[in-house]
Each structure stands twice: as C-alpha cells, then as structure tokens.
Enzyme design. Structure first.
Site, PDB file in Angstrom:
ATOM      1  N   ARG A  50       0.837  -1.208   0.000  1.00 22.22           N
ATOM      2  CA  ARG A  50       0.000   0.000   0.000  1.00 22.22           C
ATOM      3  C   ARG A  50       0.861   1.242   0.000  1.00 22.22           C
ATOM      4  O   ARG A  50       1.996   1.226   0.442  1.00 22.22           O
ATOM      5  CB  ARG A  50      -0.880   0.020   1.241  1.00 22.22           C
ATOM      6  N   LYS A 114       1.732  -8.194  12.365  1.00 20.90           N
ATOM      7  CA  LYS A 114       1.178  -8.202  11.001  1.00 20.90           C
ATOM      8  C   LYS A 114       1.450  -9.548  10.329  1.00 20.90           C
ATOM      9  O   LYS A 114       2.580  -9.971  10.172  1.00 20.90           O
ATOM     10  CB  LYS A 114       1.797  -7.060  10.182  1.00 20.90           C
ATOM     11  N   ARG A 241      -4.646   2.605  21.198  1.00 19.16           N
ATOM     12  CA  ARG A 241      -4.462   2.370  22.638  1.00 19.16           C
ATOM     13  C   ARG A 241      -5.765   1.902  23.257  1.00 19.16           C
ATOM     14  O   ARG A 241      -6.854   2.376  22.878  1.00 19.16           O
ATOM     15  CB  ARG A 241      -4.020   3.671  23.333  1.00 19.16           C
TER      16      ARG A 241
HETATM   17  C1  BTN Z   1       0.222  -4.050   2.246  1.00 16.30           C
HETATM   18  O1  BTN Z   1       0.988  -3.096   2.024  1.00 16.30           O
HETATM   19  O2  BTN Z   1      -0.041  -4.420   3.392  1.00 16.30           O
HETATM   20  C2  BTN Z   1      -0.421  -4.772   1.076  1.00 16.30           C
HETATM   21  C3  BTN Z   1       0.496  -5.836   0.535  1.00 16.30           C
HETATM   22  C4  BTN Z   1      -0.076  -6.611  -0.629  1.00 16.30           C
HETATM   23  C5  BTN Z   1       0.948  -7.555  -1.221  1.00 16.30           C
HETATM   24  C6  BTN Z   1       0.366  -8.454  -2.278  1.00 16.30           C
HETATM   25  S1  BTN Z   1       1.452  -9.794  -2.662  1.00 16.30           S
HETATM   26  C7  BTN Z   1       0.449 -10.222  -4.030  1.00 16.30           C
HETATM   27  C8  BTN Z   1       0.014  -8.928  -4.689  1.00 16.30           C
HETATM   28  N1  BTN Z   1       0.990  -8.477  -5.657  1.00 16.30           N
HETATM   29  C9  BTN Z   1       1.594  -7.347  -5.282  1.00 16.30           C
HETATM   30  O3  BTN Z   1       2.492  -6.766  -5.918  1.00 16.30           O
HETATM   31  N2  BTN Z   1       1.097  -6.938  -4.108  1.00 16.30           N
HETATM   32  C10 BTN Z   1       0.045  -7.818  -3.624  1.00 16.30           C
END
Ligand code: BTN
Length: 243
Positions: A50, A114, A241
């Site tokens: 993201r 995470k 929090r």
């Molecule tokens: C985040 O930032 O939390 C979202 C991550 C999303 C990663 C996935 S892996 C499969 C798909 N291809 C990508 O390039 N990104 C998403």
C-alpha cells in the site's frame, strides 16, 4: 519445500496460473483484469504494498497471489473491496485454526503482529485483489520492517491459497448482491482495534484522534473525536491504545 501448483489450487470458473517469478502479480493481472484469473508466484521482484511501498517476501516463504475478476457494483463502491477481501481471508484462515483479525483498512493481524496485507487495484467494472501473507518464519523480518510480524507456519500453501480464494469468491458474491452492507457487521466483529482510541494519519499528513466507532456504510472508519463524529476514507492508523 511445497511447490506452488495450479492443479492443486484449481477453482470453479477461474483460470489458475502459477509463476516462478514475476515483478508483481497485481501488476501482471491488471493487463487481464476483465476475466476471472488467479495468479500466484513463488517470488515477486517488485511486489507492491500500500501507499507505494514495496512488499517483501523471500522466495517460497510467503503466499503471494492476486485474483482478477469483473464486478458489477458501481465504481464508487469499490473502495470497500479491501474490507470485503479482509473478511474473506479472515474467514478462511480462522477455519484453518489461525486467530486472524483485521485492522482498518486492510491489514491481517494475529494479536499485534502483522500477518499480511491486501492491495486492491480497481477499474470501472473490474478489480485485482492482491493478497500477501507471511507463511514461513523469516528471521529478522520484524527488525527490517520495524514492527512485529506473524507467520502462518503452514506447509500446504496450495491448500491455503485455494481456501482463501474460495472464500474470496463467496464474499465477492455477497458484495455483488448486497454491497458492503452485507459484510459490515462481520468486519466490525473481526476488528482488532474495536474499543480502542486511535490516531490516524490522513492523506494530507494531518493526524486525527478519536475512539474507534466502527465503519460507515461505505467502509469509512468512524472516529468519535472531541469535535464530533468524523469519517475517514483515506489514512493510516498510527497508534491504537486501550481506552
Ligand atoms: C500491504 O501493504 O499491506 C499490502 C500488501 C499486498 C501484497 C500483495 S502480494 C500479491 C500482490 N501483488 C503485489 O504486488 N502486491 C500484492
């Protein structure tokens, strides 16, 4: 190591492809966005996270796949798709015995750590839903990301991808039929930040604080601030929090 295998992932009505390596499964599927295709990769060389960040996942250690499919909901409603996908992933992983919860808008967590994330890239009439999940323990990943990280620690990645994809198809069917409203209560029940005081950094850099008041009908995060109820549509939770 369990190899990814298209035949083991097989889904009704969806073409399944597996690649050894690509830049990003989301990037590739954006070219074939108008038909149902699932693409999984052992390795992404330019995985997208993201907010323009990279998504790092060492070869074979994670689950990285994207699902492209046509959608009929109006384009203004597609902002809720990360939430719809979050419910789907949590349903599938909980059924497999992992206590996965969600944080707004699209992190998958176990406790405070995470486990994975969701990146949706949509156009009018179609979307690519990308899922990244930490699967095998990678020493030092928390230190390099600067936050606690959880790992699924399951050997059958094909089975996990299939279970998540089937769950995604079901939650998207619910979304097509009833909009985000069909999934809003369930998302709230999975919210790891329920009842917490949140600080959220908005897209313009300002920070808003307030009690988590659940989600609006379109998936916006509702915050009860000193100035009244505020709905946040784009932002990042920077702290949560206990109240
Ligand atoms: C985040 O930032 O939390 C979202 C991550 C999303 C990663 C996935 S892996 C499969 C798909 N291809 C990508 O390039 N990104 C998403």
């Amino acid at each position: 190591m369990d190899k990814l295998d298209a035949a083991a992932i097989a889904l009704p009505g969806v073409e399944v492809r597996v690649l050894e390596r690509c830049r990003s499964t989301n990037e590739l599927l954006l070219q074939t966005i108008n038909r149902p295709v699932l693409l999984a990769a052992e390795e992404q060389t330019a995985g997208r996270g993201r907010r323009g960040r990279r998504w790092l996942s060492p070869r074979g250690a994670g689950i990285t796949f994207s699902l492209a499919l046509p959608l009929e909901r109006p384009v203004r409603e597609l902002a809720a798709l990360p939430l719809v996908a979050g419910v789907a992933v949590a349903r599938a992983l909980r059924a497999l015995g992992r206590p996965v919860a969600l944080t707004w808008p699209n992190d998958l967590v176990i406790g405070e750590a995470k486990l994975g994330g969701i990146l949706v890239e949509s156009r009018a009439g179609a979307a690519v839903i990308g899922i990244g999940i930490n699967c095998r323990r990678v020493p030092g990943l928390d230190a390099s990301l600067g936050r606690p990280v959880a790992f699924l620690e399951m050997d059958d990645r094909n089975g996990v991808i299939r279970a998540i994809a089937l769950s995604l198809l079901e939650s998207l069917r619910q979304f097509e039929h009833g909009g985000f409203e069909a999934l809003r209560q369930e998302w709230q029940a999975l919210d790891a930040h329920a009842g917490r005081r949140l600080r959220v950094r908005l897209a313009d850099g300002k920070v808003v604080s307030g009690m988590n008041d659940g989600l609006a009908e379109d998936g916006a995060l509702r915050l009860a601030t000193r100035q009244g109820l505020r709905e946040v549509r784009s932002g990042r939770v920077v702290s949560a929090r206990a109240a």
